[in-house]
Write an enzyme that holds these catalytic residues in place. Structure first.
Site, short mmCIF file in Angstrom:
data_model
loop_
_atom_site.label_atom_id
_atom_site.label_comp_id
_atom_site.label_asym_id
_atom_site.label_seq_id
_atom_site.Cartn_x
_atom_site.Cartn_y
_atom_site.Cartn_z
CB SER A 88 58.58 99.92 99.47
OG SER A 88 59.57 100.83 99.80
CB THR A 190 57.35 101.83 103.50
OG1 THR A 190 57.18 100.85 102.50
CG2 THR A 190 56.08 101.96 104.33
CB THR A 208 53.34 101.29 102.31
OG1 THR A 208 54.23 100.25 101.94
CG2 THR A 208 52.02 100.70 102.74
NE ARG A 218 50.20 92.41 103.72
CZ ARG A 218 50.97 93.41 104.10
NH1 ARG A 218 51.01 94.52 103.38
NH2 ARG A 218 51.71 93.33 105.18
CB THR A 241 58.45 100.89 108.49
OG1 THR A 241 58.74 100.37 107.18
CG2 THR A 241 59.72 100.86 109.32
N GLY A 242 57.80 97.86 108.24
CA GLY A 242 58.20 96.46 108.36
C GLY A 242 57.03 95.52 108.13
C1 SD4 Z 1 53.16 96.58 105.13
N1 SD4 Z 1 54.30 97.83 106.83
O1 SD4 Z 1 52.40 96.67 104.18
C2 SD4 Z 1 54.08 97.72 105.40
C3 SD4 Z 1 55.34 97.51 104.63
C4 SD4 Z 1 56.45 98.38 105.07
O2 SD4 Z 1 58.58 98.96 105.01
O3 SD4 Z 1 56.38 99.18 105.94
N2 SD4 Z 1 57.58 98.21 104.56
O4 SD4 Z 1 53.24 95.58 105.84
#
Ligand code: SD4
Length: 331
Positions: A88, A190, A208, A218, A241-242
């Site tokens: 990631s 990430t 990331t 995107r 994150t997320g």
């Molecule tokens: C995203 N926040 O591109 C990032 C992905 C991420 O752990 O943090 N994954 O949406």
């Protein structure tokens, strides 16, 4: 109902009571769920999302020698970017639905300067390109081809970032082509990273490959100032994150820093920012968001929607990963 539940959860975790955490199993030296505010405030320190001890180690080495927080952030993030096994971030990141690895990153320094790259391809170290954007251009964000051309002009070597492992995973995905963010996707790395150096100055970075199998073009929260990262050297810093779409809609990292400015601890501010997302989303059970924060005193905080978020801190010569408290105790 949701609001009420959120308040209950908040007050529990603010008191540092780890309800329901004891039965959870942790991997690879991670500690059980704990409140980060219990750590005695001190610096230098580095705190990062996920179990990234090699990255925090690299950052700590810079800080320990008296180096600047900004250098520590760049060096720490580069470790995971170069790790081809991590899917990631950087090389080996999972591609978009067309099979292209596209990277997002940003960095902020103690002066409040910011640099970012979005949708960058073929360059392994977006965090370093983001720093160059901040330091060498009159702009703050470069995207796509322009970002790649700028990186090459700065001496970065283009290379294919799609590893065999990630290519195979993508090929398997194309059989169903079902797009669904996965909570706490395995081997998460990430990186959102925050540091305080020996002078007490802050910096932060975030890097990331974004969500696996995203639509071409995107861009997530990670490279966007105030969403994936915000640093205010007077107050503190936060990173996320997320599921980036939810962080973007609530401008989460800026929100956390502003809440700390109004007097909240980093822990309380992270919990409030998660609360804003949960209140707006009936379907919060389907996705994960995690925040980490630090204030000028060196107090830290971390909170996520679901169990499974991991945070790594390096402070007082101690490099450790642990699972912070989280909102959704219903499962
Ligand atoms: C995203 N926040 O591109 C990032 C992905 C991420 O752990 O943090 N994954 O949406």
């Amino acid at each position: 109902m949701k609001r009420r539940k959120f308040i209950q959860n908040t007050s529990i975790s603010s008191l540092g009571i780890m309800a329901g955490a004891a039965s959870l199993s942790c991997k690879d030296g991670e500690k059980e769920n704990q409140s980060v505010t219990e750590v005695t405030p001190t610096w230098p320190l580095v705190v990062a999302t996920w179990n990234v001890k090699e990255s925090t180690q690299a950052a700590w080495e810079v800080l320990n020698k008296g180096g600047a927080a900004l250098d520590a952030i760049e060096q720490g993030c580069r470790v995971e970017e170069a790790n081809a096994d991590g899917q990631s971030v950087g090389i080996g990141g999972l591609p978009d639905r067309d099979g292209n690895v596209t990277l997002d990153a940003c960095i902020m320094n103690k002066e409040g300067n910011y640099g970012a790259v979005v949708y960058l391809q073929n360059i392994k170290h977006p965090i370093s390109v983001a720093r160059k954007v901040m330091e060498e251009t009159p702009h703050v964000i470069l995207a796509g081809k322009g970002a790649e051309q700028f990186a090459i002009s700065q001496g970065f070597i283009p290379e294919d970032l799609l590893t065999e492992k990630s290519k195979k995973a993508w090929e398997a995905w194309t059989k169903t082509s079902e797009y669904k963010p996965i909570i706490n996707i395995e081997n998460h790395d990430t990186i959102g990273m925050l540091a305080i150096d020996q002078n007490g100055d802050l910096a932060g970075g975030c890097t990331t490959s974004g969500l696996a199998y995203k639509m071409a073009g995107r861009v997530g929260d990670s490279p966007i100032i105030g969403s994936g990262l915000f640093v205010d050297n007077e107050i503190g810093a936060a990173t996320a994150t997320g599921l980036g779409e939810e962080v973007l809609k609530t401008v989460g990292s800026f929100l956390i820093v502003e809440l700390m400015r109004q007097g909240m601890t980093p822990q309380q501010a992270c919990e409030e920012a998660i609360g804003r997302i949960v209140q707006k989303n009936e379907n919060f059970e389907d996705f994960q968001v995690g925040y980490i924060a630090v204030n000028k005193k060196g107090e830290t905080g971390a909170y996520s929607i679901h169990d499974g978020f991991v945070v790594t801190t390096y402070v007082n010569d101690n490099n450790e990963s642990f699972k912070p408290d989280y909102f959704n105790k219903s499962t």
